[in-house]
Design a protein around this motif. Structure first.
Motif, PDB file in Angstrom:
ATOM      1  N   ASP A  21      -1.160-118.274 -15.780  1.00  0.00           N
ATOM      2  CA  ASP A  21      -1.047-119.071 -17.007  1.00  0.00           C
ATOM      3  C   ASP A  21      -2.297-119.917 -17.231  1.00  0.00           C
ATOM      4  OD1 ASP A  21       1.648-118.270 -17.512  1.00  0.00           O
ATOM      5  OD2 ASP A  21       2.425-119.934 -16.297  1.00  0.00           O
ATOM      6  N   ILE A  22      -2.758-120.547 -16.152  1.00  0.00           N
ATOM      7  CA  ILE A  22      -3.923-121.431 -16.233  1.00  0.00           C
ATOM      8  C   ILE A  22      -5.177-120.642 -16.576  1.00  0.00           C
ATOM      9  CG2 ILE A  22      -5.416-122.988 -14.902  1.00  0.00           C
ATOM     10  CD1 ILE A  22      -2.804-123.809 -13.385  1.00  0.00           C
ATOM     11  N   ARG A  23      -5.356-119.495 -15.941  1.00  0.00           N
ATOM     12  CA  ARG A  23      -6.545-118.668 -16.217  1.00  0.00           C
ATOM     13  C   ARG A  23      -6.516-118.136 -17.649  1.00  0.00           C
ATOM     14  NH1 ARG A  23      -9.614-114.536 -16.486  1.00  0.00           N
ATOM     15  NH2 ARG A  23     -11.513-114.362 -15.292  1.00  0.00           N
ATOM     16  N   ALA A  24      -5.343-117.739 -18.126  1.00  0.00           N
ATOM     17  CA  ALA A  24      -5.231-117.238 -19.501  1.00  0.00           C
ATOM     18  C   ALA A  24      -5.615-118.323 -20.507  1.00  0.00           C
ATOM     19  CB  ALA A  24      -3.816-116.740 -19.764  1.00  0.00           C
ATOM     20  N   ALA A  25      -5.189-119.554 -20.255  1.00  0.00           N
ATOM     21  CA  ALA A  25      -5.558-120.664 -21.145  1.00  0.00           C
ATOM     22  C   ALA A  25      -7.060-120.914 -21.084  1.00  0.00           C
ATOM     23  CB  ALA A  25      -4.784-121.926 -20.760  1.00  0.00           C
ATOM     24  N   ALA A  26      -7.634-120.857 -19.888  1.00  0.00           N
ATOM     25  CA  ALA A  26      -9.084-121.053 -19.730  1.00  0.00           C
ATOM     26  C   ALA A  26      -9.854-119.964 -20.473  1.00  0.00           C
ATOM     27  CB  ALA A  26      -9.461-121.056 -18.251  1.00  0.00           C
ATOM     28  N   LEU A  27      -9.396-118.739 -20.363  1.00  0.00           N
ATOM     29  CA  LEU A  27     -10.054-117.624 -21.056  1.00  0.00           C
ATOM     30  C   LEU A  27     -10.001-117.829 -22.569  1.00  0.00           C
ATOM     31  CD1 LEU A  27     -11.422-114.853 -21.050  1.00  0.00           C
ATOM     32  CD2 LEU A  27      -9.121-113.839 -20.885  1.00  0.00           C
ATOM     33  N   GLN A  28      -8.850-118.245 -23.084  1.00  0.00           N
ATOM     34  CA  GLN A  28      -8.732-118.502 -24.526  1.00  0.00           C
ATOM     35  C   GLN A  28      -9.690-119.605 -24.967  1.00  0.00           C
ATOM     36  OE1 GLN A  28      -7.084-116.967 -27.006  1.00  0.00           O
ATOM     37  NE2 GLN A  28      -6.564-115.430 -25.486  1.00  0.00           N
ATOM     38  N   TYR A  29      -9.794-120.642 -24.156  1.00  0.00           N
ATOM     39  CA  TYR A  29     -10.701-121.743 -24.475  1.00  0.00           C
ATOM     40  C   TYR A  29     -12.160-121.271 -24.521  1.00  0.00           C
ATOM     41  CZ  TYR A  29     -13.351-126.049 -24.037  1.00  0.00           C
ATOM     42  OH  TYR A  29     -14.259-127.054 -24.240  1.00  0.00           O
ATOM     43  N   VAL A  30     -12.583-120.544 -23.507  1.00  0.00           N
ATOM     44  CA  VAL A  30     -13.972-120.069 -23.446  1.00  0.00           C
ATOM     45  C   VAL A  30     -14.252-119.096 -24.587  1.00  0.00           C
ATOM     46  CG1 VAL A  30     -15.658-118.786 -22.047  1.00  0.00           C
ATOM     47  CG2 VAL A  30     -14.201-120.524 -20.978  1.00  0.00           C
ATOM     48  N   ARG A  31     -13.290-118.247 -24.910  1.00  0.00           N
ATOM     49  CA  ARG A  31     -13.458-117.343 -26.052  1.00  0.00           C
ATOM     50  C   ARG A  31     -13.659-118.121 -27.343  1.00  0.00           C
ATOM     51  NH1 ARG A  31      -8.660-112.941 -24.859  1.00  0.00           N
ATOM     52  NH2 ARG A  31      -9.892-111.553 -23.556  1.00  0.00           N
ATOM     53  N   LYS A  32     -12.855-119.163 -27.534  1.00  0.00           N
ATOM     54  CA  LYS A  32     -12.937-119.948 -28.754  1.00  0.00           C
ATOM     55  C   LYS A  32     -14.276-120.674 -28.849  1.00  0.00           C
ATOM     56  CE  LYS A  32     -11.047-121.785 -32.426  1.00  0.00           C
ATOM     57  NZ  LYS A  32     -10.534-120.987 -33.525  1.00  0.00           N
ATOM     58  N   ARG A  44     -22.095-111.780 -19.728  1.00  0.00           N
ATOM     59  CA  ARG A  44     -20.871-111.672 -18.927  1.00  0.00           C
ATOM     60  C   ARG A  44     -20.831-112.677 -17.773  1.00  0.00           C
ATOM     61  NH1 ARG A  44     -15.936-110.761 -19.334  1.00  0.00           N
ATOM     62  NH2 ARG A  44     -16.404-108.994 -20.642  1.00  0.00           N
ATOM     63  N   GLU A  45     -21.918-112.819 -17.030  1.00  0.00           N
ATOM     64  CA  GLU A  45     -21.920-113.701 -15.862  1.00  0.00           C
ATOM     65  C   GLU A  45     -21.655-115.156 -16.251  1.00  0.00           C
ATOM     66  OE1 GLU A  45     -24.805-115.190 -12.242  1.00  0.00           O
ATOM     67  OE2 GLU A  45     -25.299-113.294 -13.240  1.00  0.00           O
ATOM     68  N   VAL A  46     -22.344-115.650 -17.257  1.00  0.00           N
ATOM     69  CA  VAL A  46     -22.165-117.041 -17.662  1.00  0.00           C
ATOM     70  C   VAL A  46     -20.771-117.244 -18.275  1.00  0.00           C
ATOM     71  CG1 VAL A  46     -23.214-116.867 -19.970  1.00  0.00           C
ATOM     72  CG2 VAL A  46     -23.310-119.024 -18.705  1.00  0.00           C
ATOM     73  N   PHE A  47     -20.281-116.262 -18.997  1.00  0.00           N
ATOM     74  CA  PHE A  47     -18.940-116.313 -19.576  1.00  0.00           C
ATOM     75  C   PHE A  47     -17.894-116.415 -18.462  1.00  0.00           C
ATOM     76  CE2 PHE A  47     -15.101-114.422 -21.375  1.00  0.00           C
ATOM     77  CZ  PHE A  47     -15.058-114.915 -22.672  1.00  0.00           C
ATOM     78  N   ASP A  48     -18.004-115.540 -17.456  1.00  0.00           N
ATOM     79  CA  ASP A  48     -17.057-115.542 -16.332  1.00  0.00           C
ATOM     80  C   ASP A  48     -17.123-116.842 -15.529  1.00  0.00           C
ATOM     81  OD1 ASP A  48     -16.158-113.027 -17.070  1.00  0.00           O
ATOM     82  OD2 ASP A  48     -17.336-111.972 -15.543  1.00  0.00           O
ATOM     83  N   ARG A  49     -18.322-117.378 -15.339  1.00  0.00           N
ATOM     84  CA  ARG A  49     -18.462-118.660 -14.631  1.00  0.00           C
ATOM     85  C   ARG A  49     -17.778-119.781 -15.409  1.00  0.00           C
ATOM     86  NH1 ARG A  49     -24.107-117.539 -13.748  1.00  0.00           N
ATOM     87  NH2 ARG A  49     -24.550-119.209 -15.224  1.00  0.00           N
ATOM     88  N   ALA A  50     -17.907-119.741 -16.721  1.00  0.00           N
ATOM     89  CA  ALA A  50     -17.263-120.759 -17.556  1.00  0.00           C
ATOM     90  C   ALA A  50     -15.741-120.661 -17.442  1.00  0.00           C
ATOM     91  CB  ALA A  50     -17.703-120.616 -19.009  1.00  0.00           C
ATOM     92  N   VAL A  51     -15.212-119.462 -17.458  1.00  0.00           N
ATOM     93  CA  VAL A  51     -13.757-119.276 -17.310  1.00  0.00           C
ATOM     94  C   VAL A  51     -13.297-119.843 -15.968  1.00  0.00           C
ATOM     95  CG1 VAL A  51     -11.875-117.595 -17.088  1.00  0.00           C
ATOM     96  CG2 VAL A  51     -13.613-117.305 -18.876  1.00  0.00           C
ATOM     97  N   GLU A  52     -14.034-119.565 -14.913  1.00  0.00           N
ATOM     98  CA  GLU A  52     -13.666-120.075 -13.585  1.00  0.00           C
ATOM     99  C   GLU A  52     -13.749-121.598 -13.533  1.00  0.00           C
ATOM    100  OE1 GLU A  52     -12.092-118.220 -11.413  1.00  0.00           O
ATOM    101  OE2 GLU A  52     -12.401-116.622 -12.873  1.00  0.00           O
ATOM    102  N   ALA A  53     -14.772-122.178 -14.149  1.00  0.00           N
ATOM    103  CA  ALA A  53     -14.915-123.638 -14.154  1.00  0.00           C
ATOM    104  C   ALA A  53     -13.780-124.304 -14.933  1.00  0.00           C
ATOM    105  CB  ALA A  53     -16.272-124.037 -14.747  1.00  0.00           C
ATOM    106  N   VAL A  54     -13.424-123.747 -16.073  1.00  0.00           N
ATOM    107  CA  VAL A  54     -12.333-124.310 -16.866  1.00  0.00           C
ATOM    108  C   VAL A  54     -10.997-124.122 -16.137  1.00  0.00           C
ATOM    109  CG1 VAL A  54     -11.068-124.138 -19.061  1.00  0.00           C
ATOM    110  CG2 VAL A  54     -13.559-124.053 -19.059  1.00  0.00           C
TER     111      VAL A  54
END
Length: 78
Positions: A21-32, A44-54
């Motif tokens: 649930d938490i990762r899905a919310a983080a992914l939605q945030y980074v996408r937005k 891709r690398e910076v996007f994935d790092r952002a998802v992990e940080a959020v």
């Protein structure tokens, strides 16, 4: 901001939020914020790092929140 991100704490979500649930919310945030649903290979690398940080920040936030006897709807002070 992004209406598809669900509230992940009680009483809106009666059980504890899962890691998924938490990762899905983080992914939605980074996408937005980034404007990319799926980033190009060179982003891709910076996007994935952002998802992990959020994800980590959200996990820390939820672990530290204390929700006391709320009776009203979320977002409204009782």
């Amino acid at each position: 901001m992004c209406r598809s991100i669900k509230t992940l704490r009680p009483p809106v979500l009666p059980e504890e939020a899962t890691e998924e649930d938490i990762r899905a919310a983080a992914l939605q945030y980074v996408r937005k914020v980034s404007g990319f649903r799926a980033p190009a290979a060179h982003n891709r690398e910076v996007f994935d790092r952002a998802v992990e940080a959020v994800t980590a920040a959200t996990t820390e936030l939820l672990a530290g929140l204390e929700v006391r006897g709320r009776t009203g709807p979320p977002g409204r002070a009782d």
